[in-house]
Scaffold this active site. Sequence first.
Site, short mmCIF file in Angstrom:
data_model
loop_
_atom_site.label_atom_id
_atom_site.label_comp_id
_atom_site.label_asym_id
_atom_site.label_seq_id
_atom_site.Cartn_x
_atom_site.Cartn_y
_atom_site.Cartn_z
N TRP A 120 28.17 -16.20 -20.68
CA TRP A 120 28.29 -15.50 -21.97
C TRP A 120 29.27 -16.26 -22.88
O TRP A 120 29.09 -16.31 -24.09
CB TRP A 120 28.79 -14.07 -21.71
CG TRP A 120 29.04 -13.28 -22.97
CD1 TRP A 120 28.15 -12.49 -23.64
CD2 TRP A 120 30.28 -13.20 -23.70
NE1 TRP A 120 28.75 -11.93 -24.74
CE2 TRP A 120 30.05 -12.34 -24.80
CE3 TRP A 120 31.54 -13.75 -23.55
CZ2 TRP A 120 31.04 -12.03 -25.74
CZ3 TRP A 120 32.53 -13.45 -24.48
CH2 TRP A 120 32.27 -12.61 -25.55
N HIS A 121 30.29 -16.86 -22.26
CA HIS A 121 31.31 -17.55 -23.06
C HIS A 121 30.81 -18.83 -23.71
O HIS A 121 31.35 -19.27 -24.70
CB HIS A 121 32.55 -17.86 -22.20
CG HIS A 121 33.39 -16.66 -21.96
ND1 HIS A 121 33.16 -15.81 -20.91
CD2 HIS A 121 34.43 -16.14 -22.64
CE1 HIS A 121 34.05 -14.82 -20.95
NE2 HIS A 121 34.82 -15.00 -22.00
N GLY A 122 29.80 -19.44 -23.14
CA GLY A 122 29.31 -20.67 -23.77
C GLY A 122 28.24 -21.34 -22.96
O GLY A 122 28.10 -21.12 -21.75
N PHE A 172 32.18 -17.81 -29.35
CA PHE A 172 31.46 -17.22 -28.21
C PHE A 172 30.41 -16.20 -28.69
O PHE A 172 30.35 -15.83 -29.82
CB PHE A 172 32.42 -16.57 -27.23
CG PHE A 172 33.40 -17.55 -26.65
CD1 PHE A 172 33.00 -18.86 -26.38
CD2 PHE A 172 34.70 -17.21 -26.42
CE1 PHE A 172 33.90 -19.77 -25.85
CE2 PHE A 172 35.61 -18.12 -25.89
CZ PHE A 172 35.20 -19.39 -25.62
#
Lengths: 478, 301
Positions: free
Chosen positions: A325-327, A478
């Site tokens: 989800w962060h990248g 993000f």
Amino acid sequence: MFFNSLDFAVFLPVVFILYWFVTQRHLKLQNALLVAASYVFYGWWDWRFLSLIIFSSIVDYLIGIELNKEGRQSKRKGLLWISILVNLGFLGFFKYYNFFVDNFVEAFSFFGSKIQPNTLDIILPVGISFYTFQTLSYTIDVYKRKLEPTQDFVSFLAFVSFFPQLVAGPIERATNLLPQFYKTRTFHYSKAIDGCRQILWGLFKKVVIADQCAIYANLIFNNSSDYSGSTLVMGAIFFTFQIYGDFSGYSDIAIGTSRLFGFDLKQNFAFPYFSRDIAEFWRRWHISLSTWFRDYLYIPLGGSRGGILMKIRNTFIIFIVSGFWHGANWTFIVWGLLNALYFMPLLLTKNNRNNIEIVAVNKLLPSLKDCIAMLVTFSITVFAWIFFRAESITHAISYIRNIFSSTFLEIPIVRPTYLIVFLFLFMCIEWLGRKNKHALETLLLKKGKIIKWGFYIILIICIWMLSGEEQEFIYFQF
Amino acid sequence: MRHFLLQIILFATIFFIIDKAFYFFIDRAPNREHDKRLEYVLEGKINKDIIIIGSSRGARSISAEKLEHETKLKTYNLSYIASNIQFQEFVLKTLLKYNKAPKKLILVIDGVPEFEPIGNLYYRIDKLLPLKKYTYIHDELINKGEKNILSKIFCIGRISISDFKLQPKKASVLEKTSLHGSQLLPVETKPNLKYNKEIIEYDSSNENQEKLEAFRKIQHLCKVNDIELYYAFPPNYYSFSNSFYNRFLKLVNDQTKIIVYDTLDNRYKEKKYFRDESHLNKLGAEIFTSEISDFINQNKE
């Protein structure tokens, strides 16, 4: 628009005055003002991407109403999947398309086939990961009949785009935020003053802690092969404080700003660097995301109800998805995986719910055992952040290899005294306020105005003096 | 609400008053600097006949003292190490705003890096920061995005951590500035220095338009202020780039004012006159300065 910009310093008082003095008597008008203000706030960055938010809002609003009307389970499921596909489709396209194409190409080239990569020059819309999850939670809650769908379109638009938390959270649940748009808000002096204090602390975290740590973290990470092991450790520690100051600072400003408008958002960070084990850390770090994954992924997957194998599988899934989800980079996935591995011993020994209360309750100082536990947890967290910050897995591995070299015990070359002093004072203040929702909530409240205001003025001076160019918040990406 | 607004106004007023105490740090910031040249410019103390402007090649390669002695014209060197042409244009503009216009200006050309988009030449913001007490400089810092508009009202917006340091900055051997503004290098050569015969081909398609614009502004400022503009090419310890020189000729109206070092002078092939590939030392600077004074003396009206 950044919270730490001059634009926002003008925008906020203007919206505040219009909100409380012009539109106060008309709830619908007040909500419409919030929608307009939120769209200006978002459009300041790139107005074209407003269409995504508006489209996403319309789709989920209509699906919500349909879900309520529809009695047949299969149709309801279909409606839910439309919402999921639309929201995750946008997110997947803008955030992950190039990642998947690159990895497909690499996978094929590994087997000898050469494919021309067809990547696109895509701009990642700011905050897409946050508002996508927020709207998804609405549809899922309506589907599960935990929430009545809203008929008030303006309130729904305001819920999706509420400017304080639009671009970097906290990810609010419709069950908490949406009803607040239905009720007339009243101005509370104590709430507003506390909101100002939280904004001030958030700005301090962002400008003084995060942005200053960023200077040295970037310097060290970008030239990691040139530095000794001890300096690389300093680099990882600076990044640890950078990411905390940046993200929790943003959350503080968002929550504080919301309070000025009579809204209550959920706490997003609860002093995570004072955690005694990794399970406690994850109960205190980015709470709105962790609980989102718990409620909408972990529990639907079976949660802890099945056997031990299911628990392990589900834990790995949520940590890896959380990392992703962060990248769109393998570094985030490894970061998630690493945290899952840290979690395993606690899960397997059923010790993952040991430290529920904040450390050293009703005491000024922690015990030696707590100190050691905090230090160990902090150290493994710092280690995991290396993957989060590194450009690639290779970079992270070479960074770690260089840490554990013969230069590990050398005196670090990069050791900015002023920043180390700031970090120490920062952690002292955080420690004193650890029982509250933010560090300044009760700090010095019982002292006289001179001391209290003197302290706030010192914070403002530090913020202003150290604010160079406006630095983007890390979590915007993000 | 009323109580809240009153508290905010009261707090802002107290902050505004306390903020003014910080003017002390802004006012004393220039005192810590060892290079006072720009401050002298702002105070109108640089009323000279010849001014030299350039980057380190201007500061190191021309001795303003020797030039003054040989031309009998009051000379001052306002070249800043690692400065780009935009900064040089700002220095000239500032000089003309606060001082009498010089009769002659020597613009020292860096050669190939002069108009390159990226390189080792910068707009020297660090030279402006200590002088923020001057409104003119502060406005330039706002223009460059270094300070925001609120710093016009609030002193705290102008200061930085380094302003709290009390000791004056110490100049290293390489930073020492003479009374005439030059920063000549001691006679000391890098041990591995070798003459580079490779000829660099200049690619004008890569030029930075803002740098070219700054160069044209310098030409314009000289024209409107009736200043004779000379362009000086100091020697390098590598081959002269004819392709850059040919490009440069197209940018100059009066080609009789270009001073190129004597490429046939064999002394410029001896490393004892150089500190490194791009900079003459004190001995080399004396030779090149004599070339400039000869040129100026021959062109005297």
